[in-house]
Design an enzyme around this catalytic site. Structure first.
Site, PDB file in Angstrom:
ATOM      1  N   GLY A 178       3.679   2.612   9.577  1.00 25.52           N
ATOM      2  CA  GLY A 178       3.341   2.887   8.188  1.00 25.52           C
ATOM      3  C   GLY A 178       3.012   4.352   7.994  1.00 25.52           C
ATOM      4  O   GLY A 178       2.097   4.882   8.632  1.00 25.52           O
ATOM      5  N   GLY A 232       2.205   5.630   4.959  1.00 23.44           N
ATOM      6  CA  GLY A 232       1.459   5.796   3.706  1.00 23.44           C
ATOM      7  C   GLY A 232       0.119   6.460   3.994  1.00 23.44           C
ATOM      8  O   GLY A 232      -0.108   7.030   5.073  1.00 23.44           O
ATOM      9  N   ALA A 288      -2.915   5.303   4.597  1.00 26.42           N
ATOM     10  CA  ALA A 288      -3.756   4.783   5.671  1.00 26.42           C
ATOM     11  C   ALA A 288      -3.220   5.212   7.033  1.00 26.42           C
ATOM     12  O   ALA A 288      -3.969   5.692   7.899  1.00 26.42           O
ATOM     13  CB  ALA A 288      -3.852   3.265   5.584  1.00 26.42           C
ATOM     14  N   GLY A 289      -1.908   5.065   7.237  1.00 22.62           N
ATOM     15  CA  GLY A 289      -1.305   5.423   8.528  1.00 22.62           C
ATOM     16  C   GLY A 289      -1.431   6.909   8.804  1.00 22.62           C
ATOM     17  O   GLY A 289      -1.824   7.337   9.896  1.00 22.62           O
ATOM     18  N   ASP A 318       5.808  -6.969   5.438  1.00 17.51           N
ATOM     19  CA  ASP A 318       6.326  -7.153   6.804  1.00 17.51           C
ATOM     20  C   ASP A 318       5.215  -7.203   7.849  1.00 17.51           C
ATOM     21  O   ASP A 318       5.246  -8.022   8.768  1.00 17.51           O
ATOM     22  CB  ASP A 318       7.246  -5.990   7.209  1.00 17.51           C
ATOM     23  N   HIS A 327      -2.230  -6.701 -12.091  1.00 19.64           N
ATOM     24  CA  HIS A 327      -2.723  -5.580 -12.893  1.00 19.64           C
ATOM     25  C   HIS A 327      -2.448  -5.893 -14.367  1.00 19.64           C
ATOM     26  O   HIS A 327      -1.355  -6.327 -14.706  1.00 19.64           O
ATOM     27  CB  HIS A 327      -2.008  -4.296 -12.463  1.00 19.64           C
ATOM     28  N   HIS A 368       0.312  -6.720  -8.344  1.00 19.40           N
ATOM     29  CA  HIS A 368      -0.050  -5.331  -8.060  1.00 19.40           C
ATOM     30  C   HIS A 368      -0.615  -5.085  -6.664  1.00 19.40           C
ATOM     31  O   HIS A 368      -0.220  -4.147  -5.993  1.00 19.40           O
ATOM     32  CB  HIS A 368      -1.063  -4.869  -9.099  1.00 19.40           C
ATOM     33  N   GLU A 387      -3.811  -1.203   2.784  1.00 27.44           N
ATOM     34  CA  GLU A 387      -3.629  -2.416   1.978  1.00 27.44           C
ATOM     35  C   GLU A 387      -3.263  -3.637   2.825  1.00 27.44           C
ATOM     36  O   GLU A 387      -3.596  -4.763   2.467  1.00 27.44           O
ATOM     37  CB  GLU A 387      -2.568  -2.176   0.893  1.00 27.44           C
ATOM     38  N   ARG A 438     -10.259  -6.364  -6.485  1.00 28.66           N
ATOM     39  CA  ARG A 438     -10.474  -4.948  -6.206  1.00 28.66           C
ATOM     40  C   ARG A 438     -10.698  -4.163  -7.494  1.00 28.66           C
ATOM     41  O   ARG A 438     -10.049  -4.416  -8.500  1.00 28.66           O
ATOM     42  CB  ARG A 438      -9.244  -4.370  -5.506  1.00 28.66           C
ATOM     43  N   SER A 440      -8.800   1.537  -3.822  1.00 29.49           N
ATOM     44  CA  SER A 440      -7.818   1.300  -2.757  1.00 29.49           C
ATOM     45  C   SER A 440      -7.412   2.591  -2.064  1.00 29.49           C
ATOM     46  O   SER A 440      -7.355   2.669  -0.829  1.00 29.49           O
ATOM     47  CB  SER A 440      -6.587   0.610  -3.325  1.00 29.49           C
ATOM     48  N   LEU A 441      -7.153   3.637  -2.852  1.00 34.94           N
ATOM     49  CA  LEU A 441      -6.863   4.928  -2.222  1.00 34.94           C
ATOM     50  C   LEU A 441      -8.051   5.309  -1.352  1.00 34.94           C
ATOM     51  O   LEU A 441      -7.906   5.816  -0.242  1.00 34.94           O
ATOM     52  CB  LEU A 441      -6.613   6.004  -3.284  1.00 34.94           C
TER      53      LEU A 441
HETATM   54  C1  LIG Z   1       2.157   1.916  -8.940  1.00 31.62           C
HETATM   55  C2  LIG Z   1       0.855   1.873  -8.175  1.00 31.62           C
HETATM   56  C3  LIG Z   1      -0.201   2.671  -8.573  1.00 31.62           C
HETATM   57  C4  LIG Z   1      -1.405   2.627  -7.867  1.00 31.62           C
HETATM   58  N1  LIG Z   1      -2.434   3.433  -8.270  1.00 31.62           N
HETATM   59  C5  LIG Z   1      -3.594   3.426  -7.566  1.00 31.62           C
HETATM   60  C6  LIG Z   1      -4.666   4.289  -7.927  1.00 31.62           C
HETATM   61  O1  LIG Z   1      -4.567   5.079  -8.850  1.00 31.62           O
HETATM   62  N2  LIG Z   1      -5.813   4.220  -7.211  1.00 31.62           N
HETATM   63  C7  LIG Z   1      -5.968   3.365  -6.164  1.00 31.62           C
HETATM   64  O2  LIG Z   1      -7.024   3.359  -5.540  1.00 31.62           O
HETATM   65  N3  LIG Z   1      -4.954   2.561  -5.772  1.00 31.62           N
HETATM   66  C8  LIG Z   1      -3.769   2.570  -6.451  1.00 31.62           C
HETATM   67  N4  LIG Z   1      -2.753   1.746  -6.057  1.00 31.62           N
HETATM   68  C9  LIG Z   1      -2.868   1.009  -4.796  1.00 31.62           C
HETATM   69  C10 LIG Z   1      -2.659   1.958  -3.627  1.00 31.62           C
HETATM   70  O3  LIG Z   1      -1.734   2.948  -3.976  1.00 31.62           O
HETATM   71  C11 LIG Z   1      -2.142   1.246  -2.385  1.00 31.62           C
HETATM   72  O4  LIG Z   1      -2.950   0.142  -2.101  1.00 31.62           O
HETATM   73  C12 LIG Z   1      -2.152   2.181  -1.177  1.00 31.62           C
HETATM   74  O5  LIG Z   1      -1.516   3.398  -1.473  1.00 31.62           O
HETATM   75  C13 LIG Z   1      -1.501   1.518   0.028  1.00 31.62           C
HETATM   76  O6  LIG Z   1      -1.380   2.476   1.060  1.00 31.62           O
HETATM   77  P1  LIG Z   1      -1.012   2.041   2.535  1.00 31.62           P
HETATM   78  O7  LIG Z   1      -1.091   3.273   3.344  1.00 31.62           O
HETATM   79  O8  LIG Z   1      -1.824   0.881   2.930  1.00 31.62           O
HETATM   80  O9  LIG Z   1       0.498   1.514   2.438  1.00 31.62           O
HETATM   81  P2  LIG Z   1       1.847   2.123   1.741  1.00 31.62           P
HETATM   82  O10 LIG Z   1       1.618   3.419   1.079  1.00 31.62           O
HETATM   83  O11 LIG Z   1       2.393   1.026   0.958  1.00 31.62           O
HETATM   84  O12 LIG Z   1       2.740   2.412   3.006  1.00 31.62           O
HETATM   85  C14 LIG Z   1       3.301   1.393   3.801  1.00 31.62           C
HETATM   86  C15 LIG Z   1       4.112   2.023   4.912  1.00 31.62           C
HETATM   87  O13 LIG Z   1       4.502   1.026   5.837  1.00 31.62           O
HETATM   88  C16 LIG Z   1       5.858   1.173   6.161  1.00 31.62           C
HETATM   89  N5  LIG Z   1       6.377  -0.142   6.561  1.00 31.62           N
HETATM   90  C17 LIG Z   1       6.170  -1.347   5.976  1.00 31.62           C
HETATM   91  N6  LIG Z   1       6.830  -2.315   6.642  1.00 31.62           N
HETATM   92  C18 LIG Z   1       7.455  -1.717   7.675  1.00 31.62           C
HETATM   93  C19 LIG Z   1       8.309  -2.171   8.720  1.00 31.62           C
HETATM   94  N7  LIG Z   1       8.673  -3.449   8.838  1.00 31.62           N
HETATM   95  N8  LIG Z   1       8.780  -1.271   9.607  1.00 31.62           N
HETATM   96  C20 LIG Z   1       8.459   0.048   9.501  1.00 31.62           C
HETATM   97  N9  LIG Z   1       7.661   0.525   8.526  1.00 31.62           N
HETATM   98  C21 LIG Z   1       7.162  -0.343   7.634  1.00 31.62           C
HETATM   99  C22 LIG Z   1       6.475   1.732   4.888  1.00 31.62           C
HETATM  100  O14 LIG Z   1       7.698   2.379   5.156  1.00 31.62           O
HETATM  101  C23 LIG Z   1       5.382   2.699   4.442  1.00 31.62           C
HETATM  102  O15 LIG Z   1       5.517   3.926   5.122  1.00 31.62           O
HETATM  103  C24 LIG Z   1      -1.547   1.771  -6.753  1.00 31.62           C
HETATM  104  C25 LIG Z   1      -0.479   0.990  -6.357  1.00 31.62           C
HETATM  105  C26 LIG Z   1       0.706   1.008  -7.074  1.00 31.62           C
HETATM  106  C27 LIG Z   1       1.817   0.096  -6.629  1.00 31.62           C
END
Ligand SMILES: Cc1cc2nc3c(=O)[nH]c(=O)nc-3n(C[C@H](O)[C@H](O)[C@H](O)COP(=O)(O)OP(=O)(O)OC[C@H]3O[C@@H](n4cnc5c(N)ncnc54)[C@H](O)[C@@H]3O)c2cc1C
Length: 575
Positions: A10, A12, A14-15, A212, A233, A348, A378, A389, A394-395
């Site tokens: 990941g 994103g 967190a990663g 996944d 949402h 959402h 997430e 939440r 979440s950010l």
């Molecule tokens: C439109 C939108 C707006 C938002 N706005 C806000 C906000 O303003 N404030 C707030 O606090 N939260 C907000 N959220 C929620 C927040 O953005 C997310 O919960 C958070 O960014 C998730 O980050 P993450 O690092 O956990 O995962 P993600 O950013 O979703 O990253 C997941 C990563 O995992 C990788 N991955 C997944 N499966 C596999 C696999 N099988 N093999 C290899 N790689 C894989 C993907 O490629 C990606 O790199 C929003 C969400 C959305 C959808």
């Protein structure tokens, strides 16, 4: 076989935050990040409204205790309060640290970081970069991966978590570009794979949010926690479902029904449009059901309500929430300066996920842990959000728990050797699996099966639920799982075969869907985002506990574990 000390799935927030932390603490640890997208295309980049932290720049009376209380109340008392305490205490420091990395936050006239109102928060504490906060944050963090020498495998799809004798030993991944399979052996595997919005037919999430990481963990025997709690949402643009950030209401927009009433006065008089999301989504759905919805052209009785920005004026709209204006204009041709936007609830966010402790280590059950396996963001459930939440938390969770988990991993690897692992059976099995997908002489298109499944989940496990509805949902899910055996792929090749990825993602979605339905069916109460028309009240006596759901192809087993309560005793939740 590829080897690393730490492999993070990941790219994103967190990663990346975890990888940066490990690099800062001990640059000699060999860290790699793998993502099925380019890291900068992770869903985090789409986050709009902001990140909560009690910097007290706008409201000097704010405190971490107030932030913690709002979060626990928002969670309908299901959050683990030790985890919430860490989240809210660490928040100001991680935001300042992001600022030092170069994240361009919006400013007050005196130059300090600006803070806006957000749903369920009692003070103005959400820091933001206009309505592109995720974009601003993720770009800096990805840049920092280079600084700390983190190796990035981009556009590799991780197919399997390798777990033997209660310990994670590595993973198996597929190179989307050329179909190559590789096993990675590592001292620590960390999942930061994001959410599963694509389980539903209408969602604010990107196409890659297919759960996944949750499905791989579940298939390896790890339980998932609190999967019944799905956030819808309130303001997804109708009909596409694309998000119109809560920041729009934070800056003063109204929700109105077909009669022109600000109907939130009936449901949450003290917070109005800034009530928490579960309450607002139910209010909108109730208005629509009562015939007070609208059609996008303004006729009454339609499937959405209006989000009205007209009184805010062009200057404020264009400086504070330009992206939301642009989305409505680009997708629907609506100019929000002069016309209201049609909105309705959209899938959402995942409150549940892979259960972890406050160090990010994955739980194997109510008591034990999986060696060598960590998770954050997430996909994880440290349970700071409980049953619902709050926006902008979440950010914050991604950054705080990304950092804490990174630090815990840096300590953990010191005492761990690379595990023994024979990669051959894993490679062979994956090869056969892919071949059987390509060779399948089915008659059904992947897209059609996915659409049917997503419709079934949305119809049977949405904002309002009941026993009969969910049983029918499980029944239909079983039919779609059978249909999955009859899909066919047009593309039999190895180069950039997106159909193979779609097939694997659909498998993940169905595992996650089954766990959501089974957990929701078992929780015979209403709490936060999980609302049962047949059990409309919260029942602390029976259900003030976390669900643990165990997957097997034969069915789902449910167990429970206690909630950690420290400062805030459960009370009735009113706004
Ligand atoms: C439109 C939108 C707006 C938002 N706005 C806000 C906000 O303003 N404030 C707030 O606090 N939260 C907000 N959220 C929620 C927040 O953005 C997310 O919960 C958070 O960014 C998730 O980050 P993450 O690092 O956990 O995962 P993600 O950013 O979703 O990253 C997941 C990563 O995992 C990788 N991955 C997944 N499966 C596999 C696999 N099988 N093999 C290899 N790689 C894989 C993907 O490629 C990606 O790199 C929003 C969400 C959305 C959808």
């Amino acid at each position: 076989m590829i080897e690393h000390d730490v492999i993070i799935v990941g790219g994103g927030l967190a990663g990346c935050r975890a990888a940066v932390e490990i690099g800062r603490i001990n640059p000699s640890i060999d860290v790699a990040v793998v993502a099925k997208t380019h890291p900068i295309r992770s869903h985090s980049v789409a986050a709009q409204g902001g990140i909560a932290a009690t910097l007290k720049n706008v409201d000097s009376t704010d405190s971490w205790e107030a932030h913690a209380f709002d979060t626990v109340k928002g969670s309908d008392y299901l959050a683990d309060q030790d985890a919430v305490e860490l989240l809210t205490k660490e928040a100001p420091d991680v935001v300042i640290d992001l600022e030092h990395m170069g994240v361009l936050f919006s400013r007050l006239p005196d130059g300090r970081i600006a803070q806006r109102a957000f749903g369920g928060h009692s003070h103005n504490r959400t820091c933001y970069a206009a309505d592109k906060t995720g974009h601003a944050m993720l770009h800096e963090l990805v840049n920092n991966l280079r600084r700390y020498g983190v190796q990035v495998y981009e556009e590799w799809y991780v197919m399997r978590l390798i777990l033997e004798e209660g310990q994670a030993k590595g993973l198996l991944m597929y190179h989307i570009l050329d179909g190559r399979l590789e096993v990675v052996r590592a001292k620590v595997v960390m999942f930061a794979t994001g959410g599963y919005g694509r389980v539903f037919n209408t969602t604010s999430n990107d196409f890659a949010s297919t759960g996944d990481g949750l499905a791989m963990s579940a298939m390896a025997g790890v339980p998932l926690q609190d999967m019944e709690f799905v956030q819808f949402h309130p303001t997804g643009l109708y009909p596409v479902g694309v998000l119109i950030s809560e920041a729009v209401r934070g800056e003063g927009a109204y929700l109105i029904n077909s009669e022109g009433d600000r109907f939130m006065a009936t449901y949450a008089p003290s917070r109005m449009e800034l009530a928490p999301r579960d309450i607002t989504s139910r209010a909108i759905t109730r208005e629509i059901r009562a015939g007070r919805g609208v059609y996008p052209d303004g006729r009454p009785g339609g499937p959405c309500v209006f989000l009205d920005l007209r009184h805010m004026g062009q200057e404020k709209i264009m400086s504070r929430i330009p992206f939301c204006w642009e989305e409505a204009h680009r997708l629907l041709g609506v100019d929000a300066v002069y016309e209201p936007m049609p909105v309705r609830p959209t899938g959402h966010y995942s409150m549940g996920g892979i259960p972890v402790n406050t160090e990010g280590q994955v739980r194997s059950g109510p008591d034990g842990f999986v060696e060598g396996f960590f998770a954050a963001g997430e996909c994880a459930c440290v349970s700071v959000h409980g049953a619902n939440r709050l926006g902008s938390n979440s950010l914050l969770e991604c950054v705080v728990y990304g950092k804490i988990t990174g630090a815990a991993i840096a300590r953990y690897v010191e005492n761990r050797k690379l595990p023994d692992l024979d990669d051959r059976p894993y490679l062979q099995q994956a090869q056969q699996e892919l071949q059987s997908l390509v060779d399948r002489a089915g008659t059904l298109r992947i897209g059609a099966v996915r659409q049917g499944f997503q419709d079934a989940m949305s119809d049977h496990c949405g904002v309002f639920r009941n026993d009969e509805l969910m049983r029918e949902g499980l029944n239909q899910l079983g039919q779609y799982q059978q249909q999955y055996q009859q899909i066919y792929l047009d593309d039999k090749g190895k180069l950039w075969n997106t159909e193979i990825i779609e097939a694997l993602e659909l498998r993940s979605l169905m595992v996650v869907g089954q766990l959501i339905l089974a957990s929701a069916l078992n929780r015979q109460e209403s709490r936060g985002a999980h609302f049962r028309e047949d059990y409309p009240d919260r029942d602390d006596e029976k259900f003030l506990k976390h669900t643990l759901s165990y997957y097997s192809p034969a069915g789902v087993d449910i167990r429970y574990r206690p909630v950690t309560i420290t400062q805030f005793q459960p009370k009735e939740r009113k706004y």
